[in-house]
Design an enzyme around this catalytic site. Structure first.
Site, PDB file in Angstrom:
ATOM      1  N   ARG A  84      -3.996 -21.047  -1.026  1.00  0.00           N
ATOM      2  CA  ARG A  84      -4.786 -20.066  -0.282  1.00  0.00           C
ATOM      3  C   ARG A  84      -6.146 -19.917  -0.960  1.00  0.00           C
ATOM      4  O   ARG A  84      -6.224 -19.589  -2.142  1.00  0.00           O
ATOM      5  CB  ARG A  84      -4.052 -18.722  -0.267  1.00  0.00           C
ATOM      6  CG  ARG A  84      -4.855 -17.610   0.338  1.00  0.00           C
ATOM      7  CD  ARG A  84      -4.124 -16.265   0.417  1.00  0.00           C
ATOM      8  NE  ARG A  84      -5.044 -15.289   0.947  1.00  0.00           N
ATOM      9  CZ  ARG A  84      -5.438 -14.174   0.320  1.00  0.00           C
ATOM     10  NH1 ARG A  84      -4.919 -13.829  -0.832  1.00  0.00           N
ATOM     11  NH2 ARG A  84      -6.320 -13.380   0.862  1.00  0.00           N
ATOM     12  N   HIS A 129     -13.282 -12.974   2.007  1.00  0.00           N
ATOM     13  CA  HIS A 129     -12.713 -12.349   0.803  1.00  0.00           C
ATOM     14  C   HIS A 129     -13.862 -11.723   0.005  1.00  0.00           C
ATOM     15  O   HIS A 129     -14.208 -12.179  -1.075  1.00  0.00           O
ATOM     16  CB  HIS A 129     -11.934 -13.386  -0.014  1.00  0.00           C
ATOM     17  CG  HIS A 129     -11.030 -12.817  -1.071  1.00  0.00           C
ATOM     18  ND1 HIS A 129      -9.700 -13.182  -1.206  1.00  0.00           N
ATOM     19  CD2 HIS A 129     -11.250 -11.931  -2.067  1.00  0.00           C
ATOM     20  CE1 HIS A 129      -9.153 -12.541  -2.229  1.00  0.00           C
ATOM     21  NE2 HIS A 129     -10.071 -11.775  -2.777  1.00  0.00           N
ATOM     22  N   GLU A 174      -7.719  -7.778   2.314  1.00  0.00           N
ATOM     23  CA  GLU A 174      -7.691  -6.394   1.833  1.00  0.00           C
ATOM     24  C   GLU A 174      -8.808  -5.496   2.373  1.00  0.00           C
ATOM     25  O   GLU A 174      -9.693  -5.058   1.629  1.00  0.00           O
ATOM     26  CB  GLU A 174      -7.730  -6.370   0.301  1.00  0.00           C
ATOM     27  CG  GLU A 174      -6.562  -7.060  -0.353  1.00  0.00           C
ATOM     28  CD  GLU A 174      -6.501  -6.814  -1.862  1.00  0.00           C
ATOM     29  OE1 GLU A 174      -7.474  -6.282  -2.433  1.00  0.00           O
ATOM     30  OE2 GLU A 174      -5.473  -7.143  -2.464  1.00  0.00           O
ATOM     31  N   ASN A 314      -0.735  -8.321  -0.017  1.00  0.00           N
ATOM     32  CA  ASN A 314      -1.053  -8.440  -1.439  1.00  0.00           C
ATOM     33  C   ASN A 314      -0.426  -7.245  -2.135  1.00  0.00           C
ATOM     34  O   ASN A 314      -0.781  -6.097  -1.845  1.00  0.00           O
ATOM     35  CB  ASN A 314      -2.566  -8.393  -1.681  1.00  0.00           C
ATOM     36  CG  ASN A 314      -3.280  -9.636  -1.197  1.00  0.00           C
ATOM     37  OD1 ASN A 314      -2.648 -10.592  -0.743  1.00  0.00           O
ATOM     38  ND2 ASN A 314      -4.596  -9.640  -1.301  1.00  0.00           N
ATOM     39  N   TYR A 316       0.848  -5.547  -5.942  1.00  0.00           N
ATOM     40  CA  TYR A 316       0.837  -5.653  -7.398  1.00  0.00           C
ATOM     41  C   TYR A 316       1.601  -4.543  -8.098  1.00  0.00           C
ATOM     42  O   TYR A 316       2.237  -4.781  -9.120  1.00  0.00           O
ATOM     43  CB  TYR A 316      -0.605  -5.631  -7.938  1.00  0.00           C
ATOM     44  CG  TYR A 316      -1.405  -6.872  -7.614  1.00  0.00           C
ATOM     45  CD1 TYR A 316      -2.084  -7.000  -6.406  1.00  0.00           C
ATOM     46  CD2 TYR A 316      -1.484  -7.922  -8.526  1.00  0.00           C
ATOM     47  CE1 TYR A 316      -2.831  -8.134  -6.115  1.00  0.00           C
ATOM     48  CE2 TYR A 316      -2.236  -9.066  -8.249  1.00  0.00           C
ATOM     49  CZ  TYR A 316      -2.899  -9.166  -7.041  1.00  0.00           C
ATOM     50  OH  TYR A 316      -3.624 -10.294  -6.765  1.00  0.00           O
ATOM     51  N   GLU A 384      -0.599 -12.418  -2.154  1.00  0.00           N
ATOM     52  CA  GLU A 384      -0.945 -12.284  -3.577  1.00  0.00           C
ATOM     53  C   GLU A 384       0.097 -11.433  -4.285  1.00  0.00           C
ATOM     54  O   GLU A 384       0.565 -10.428  -3.743  1.00  0.00           O
ATOM     55  CB  GLU A 384      -2.303 -11.580  -3.780  1.00  0.00           C
ATOM     56  CG  GLU A 384      -3.519 -12.397  -3.475  1.00  0.00           C
ATOM     57  CD  GLU A 384      -4.812 -11.613  -3.709  1.00  0.00           C
ATOM     58  OE1 GLU A 384      -4.854 -10.737  -4.602  1.00  0.00           O
ATOM     59  OE2 GLU A 384      -5.772 -11.884  -2.978  1.00  0.00           O
TER      60      GLU A 384
HETATM   61  C1  GBH Z   1      -6.699  -8.418  -5.352  1.00  0.00           C
HETATM   62  O1  GBH Z   1      -7.085  -7.118  -5.225  1.00  0.00           O
HETATM   63  C2  GBH Z   1      -7.832  -9.252  -4.878  1.00  0.00           C
HETATM   64  O2  GBH Z   1      -7.580  -9.745  -3.585  1.00  0.00           O
HETATM   65  C3  GBH Z   1      -8.199 -10.359  -5.811  1.00  0.00           C
HETATM   66  O3  GBH Z   1      -9.432 -10.886  -5.461  1.00  0.00           O
HETATM   67  C4  GBH Z   1      -8.161  -9.850  -7.235  1.00  0.00           C
HETATM   68  O4  GBH Z   1      -8.637 -10.781  -8.157  1.00  0.00           O
HETATM   69  C5  GBH Z   1      -6.731  -9.493  -7.538  1.00  0.00           C
HETATM   70  O5  GBH Z   1      -6.240  -8.568  -6.635  1.00  0.00           O
HETATM   71  C6  GBH Z   1      -6.527  -8.926  -8.940  1.00  0.00           C
HETATM   72  O6  GBH Z   1      -7.182  -7.721  -9.105  1.00  0.00           O
HETATM   73  O7  GBH Z   1      -2.932   1.727  -7.928  1.00  0.00           O
HETATM   74  O8  GBH Z   1      -4.215   3.467  -6.932  1.00  0.00           O
HETATM   75  O9  GBH Z   1      -4.978   2.470  -9.003  1.00  0.00           O
HETATM   76  C7  GBH Z   1      -6.206  -6.151  -5.695  1.00  0.00           C
HETATM   77  C8  GBH Z   1      -6.934  -4.886  -5.573  1.00  0.00           C
HETATM   78  C9  GBH Z   1      -7.180  -3.119  -7.008  1.00  0.00           C
HETATM   79  C10 GBH Z   1      -5.606  -2.991  -5.192  1.00  0.00           C
HETATM   80  C11 GBH Z   1      -6.544  -1.970  -7.654  1.00  0.00           C
HETATM   81  C12 GBH Z   1      -4.971  -1.803  -5.835  1.00  0.00           C
HETATM   82  C13 GBH Z   1      -5.223  -0.130  -7.457  1.00  0.00           C
HETATM   83  C14 GBH Z   1      -5.199   1.158  -6.771  1.00  0.00           C
HETATM   84  N1  GBH Z   1      -6.229  -3.817  -6.181  1.00  0.00           N
HETATM   85  N2  GBH Z   1      -5.924  -1.115  -6.688  1.00  0.00           N
HETATM   86  S1  GBH Z   1      -4.280   2.287  -7.703  1.00  0.00           S
END
Ligand code: GBH
Length: 487
Positions: A84, A129, A174, A314, A316, A384
C-alpha cells in the site's frame, strides 16, 4: 482464549492477505525533482523547520523516488501479497489542476507499479495521504467546496493512467487526522487551528469529494477494470472507565470514527445523530446562528451512503473515557468541547516511542466487533497497524505488539468479523510527520546518515516474513536474523 492461544500455533483464514504500507511524502523525497510542485508538507517544513521534532523534513526522506527497486526487493524478501502506497498530487499535477500532467511523475508511478506486478505484489494505491498541493491550500484547501471538483479531476487522471493495473484504490487516508489535526489543531499540516469550524467544513467537503470519486470510479472505470475502491479511516478504541461512562465512550467513538463512518457505512447515512445534536446545541448557546457542523443536502447523503467497497481501518491504540463533561481550557468552540468527554491512556498499558501509542490488543478486538455490529458487517481491511521505537534492530517490543494485535484480530475473525487483509505500518522507517525521524515504525531500519540510505531488516521483519510464509502465528518462533533472502 487469548492466553490459551499464545501456547498454540494459529492459522490465518484461507485467502487472507498480508502487506505493508508507506505514504508518498514520508518516503519519496525528490521534493522538487522533475517538475514536482510544492505541497503543504514541503511548505510547512521549509517555512517553520523546527515545528518538526528534529527540525527535519521530507526533502530526501528515503529517496524512494530513486530507490523504489530496493523497496520492492525488500517486499520480495518479506514475501508480501500487496504493498500500500500513496500518490503525490503535486508530483502528478504540478499546477494542481489537469491542464498540465507531469510525465516524469506519471513515469515514476508506472515504474513502481510495474516493478510490483513483475513480482506478483498487488499495488493498493491511496490517492491522498495528506500532501495537498500548497496552491490548493492557499485557496482554502479542504474548507473550499470547490475542492470536490479539483479532487475529482485529479482522481480521473489517476484512474486513466493507472486503472488498467491497479485493482485496489483508497480515496483518502484518515480524514479524521486531515481535518481534526490539520484544520482544528496544529499537529498536522496545514496546522490551521480553527477549532470547531475548520475541522467540520473539512469533514463535509472531504466526504463529498470521496463519494464523488467513488461514484465516478463505479460508473466509468469499474465496468472496464473491475477494481475495488474504498476509504481508510483511523480508529482508536474508547473504553468506558466504568458502566457510568458507557454513553460517554460511545460519544467519543461517534465523534472520532462515526463522523466519517456513519455517513458512509450506516443504513441511515449523514453525520451521527448524537453529533448533530451536540454541535447544534453548543452552537446555539454560543450565539451562532446555525450549527457549526454543516449540513449535507439529501442528494449528498444518498451519494455518500454506501460509497466504499470495504472498510479500510488504521488502528494503533485505545483510550479510557472517564469524564462526562467538557475539558475546554480555552473557552472557545472546538469539537472536543462539543463532544464533552475526557479520556486518558491507562498507565498499565505498555508504551512505544509515541506518546499516543500504547499496546492494547483487546481494544483492537472490541473495535473490530463494534465496526462489524454498527456498520453493516463490512469487509474490513486493516490498512495500517504498527508500533514505534527509537531505532535499533532488536525490536522485541514491536514483535510482541504485532503478535498480540494479530492474535486479537484472529479472535475477532473467529467471532464473526469479516477481516480479509492486514497491513503492517511500515515497510521501513520514514518521515513520521511532526516527529521527523525520531519515532521509527519500520520493519526495515533506514540509516539516514549513510549516503545510500541503507535499509536493514529488523528482527520484526524476519518474524513478519515467517508469519506470511507459514500463514500462521507462533508466539514462540525465534528467527535466525543472520541472512535475509528472497525465497
Ligand atoms: C497513521 O496515522 C498515518 O496514516 C501514518 O502516515 C503515520 O506514519 C502512522 O499512523 C504512524 O503515526 O489516542 O487520542 O492520542 C496515525 C495517526 C495519530 C491517530 C495519533 C491517532 C492519537 C489520538 N494517529 N492519534 S489519541
Amino acid at each position: 482464549i487469548i492466553d490459551g492461544a499464545k501456547h498454540s500455533i494459529r492459522q490465518f483464514p484461507k485467502g487472507f492477505l498480508f502487506g505493508t504500507a508507506t505514504a508518498s511524502y514520508q518516503v519519496e523525497g525528490a521534493w522538487d525533482s522533475d517538475g514536482k510542485a510544492e505541497n503543504i508538507w514541503d511548505y510547512l517544513t521549509h517555512n517553520d523547520p523546527c515545528r518538526i521534532k528534529d527540525c527535519s523534513n521530507g526533502d530526501i526522506a528515503n529517496d524512494s523516488y530513486n530507490k523504489y527497486k530496493r523497496d520492492v526487493e525488500m517486499m520480495r524478501e518479506l514475501g508480501l501479497d500487496f504493498y500500500r502506497f500513496s500518490l503525490s498530487w503535486s508530483r502528478i499535477l504540478p499546477t494542481s489542476f489537469p491542464d498540465k500532467i507531469n510525465e516524469a511523475g506519471v513515469q515514476y508511478y508506472n515504474n513502481l507499479i510495474d516493478e510490483l506486478l513483475k513480482y506478483n505484489i498487488e499495488p493498493i494505491v491511496t490517492l491522498y495521504h495528506w500532501d495537498l498541493p500548497q496552491k490548493l491550500q492557499e485557496l482554502g484547501g479542504w474548507t473550499n467546496p470547490h475542492i470536490v471538483d479539483w479532487y475529482v479531476d485529479y482522481a480521473r487522471i489517476i484512474f486513466e493512467n493507472f486503472g488498467d493495473r491497479v485493482k485496489y484504490w483508497i480515496t483518502m487516508n484518515e480524514p479524521r487526522e486531515i481535518c481534526y489535526q490539520g484544520y482544528g489543531d496544529t499537529t498536522m499540516a496545514p496546522a490551521l487551528n480553527i477549532k470547531g469550524i475548520g475541522e467540520y467544513l473539512c469533514a463535509k467537503n472531504l466526504l463529498v469529494a470521496h463519494a464523488k470519486v467513488y461514484r465516478i470510479y463505479e460508473e466509468e472505470f469499474k465496468p472496464k477494470y473491475g477494481g475495488l475502491i474504498g476509504i481508510t479511516l483511523s480508529g482508536s478504541w474508547t473504553e468506558p472507565e466504568s458502566e457510568k461512562y458507557a454513553e460517554a465512550a460511545d460519544d467519543v467513538i461517534q465523534f472520532e470514527i462515526g463522523i466519517y463512518a456513519h455517513p458512509i457505512f450506516s443504513e441511515a447515512g449523514d453525520f451521527p445523530p448524537i453529533m448533530k445534536e451536540k454541535v447544534a446545541k453548543k452552537s446555539a448557546t454560543q450565539g451562532f446562528y446555525r450549527s457549526r457542523l454543516p449540513e449535507f443536502t439529501k442528494e449528498e447523503i444518498e451519494m455518500i451512503r454506501g460509497s466504499s467497497d470495504f472498510f479500510g481501518l488504521n488502528h494503533y491504540s485505545s483510550n479510557v473515557a472517564y469524564k462526562n463533561e467538557s475539558i475546554n481550557f480555552f473557552d472557545e468552540p472546538s469539537s472536543n468541547d462539543d463532544l464533552g468527554v475526557a479520556s486518558y491512556k491507562s498507565p498499565d498499558w505498555s508504551s512505544s516511542a509515541s506518546s499516543w501509542l500504547k499496546s492494547v490488543p483487546w481494544g483492537f478486538y472490541k473495535l473490530l466487533k463494534y465496526i462489524t455490529n454498527n456498520y453493516n458487517d463490512p469487509n474490513i481491511i486493516i490498512t495500517e497497524n504498527g508500533f514505534s521505537t527509537y531505532g535499533g534492530l532488536e525490536d522485541d517490543d514491536r514483535i510482541t505488539y504485532f503478535r498480540d494485535y494479530l492474535d486479537a484480530m484472529l479472535d475477532a475473525i473467529e467471532d464473526g468479523c469479516n477481516v480479509t487483509a492486514y497491513t503492517a505500518w511500515s515497510l521501513m522507517d520514514n518521515f513520521e510527520w511532526m516527529q521527523g525521524y525520531v519515532e521509527r515504525f519500520g520493519l526495515y531500519e533506514v540509516d539516514y546518515s549513510s549516503p545510500d540510505l541503507t535499509r536493514t531488516p529488523r528482527k520484526s521483519a524476519f518474524v513478519y516474513k515467517n508469519i506470511i510464509s507459514t500463514r500462521s502465528l507462533n508466539h514462540h518462533y525465534e528467527p535466525d536474523t543472520t541472512v535475509m533472502s528472497i525465497d
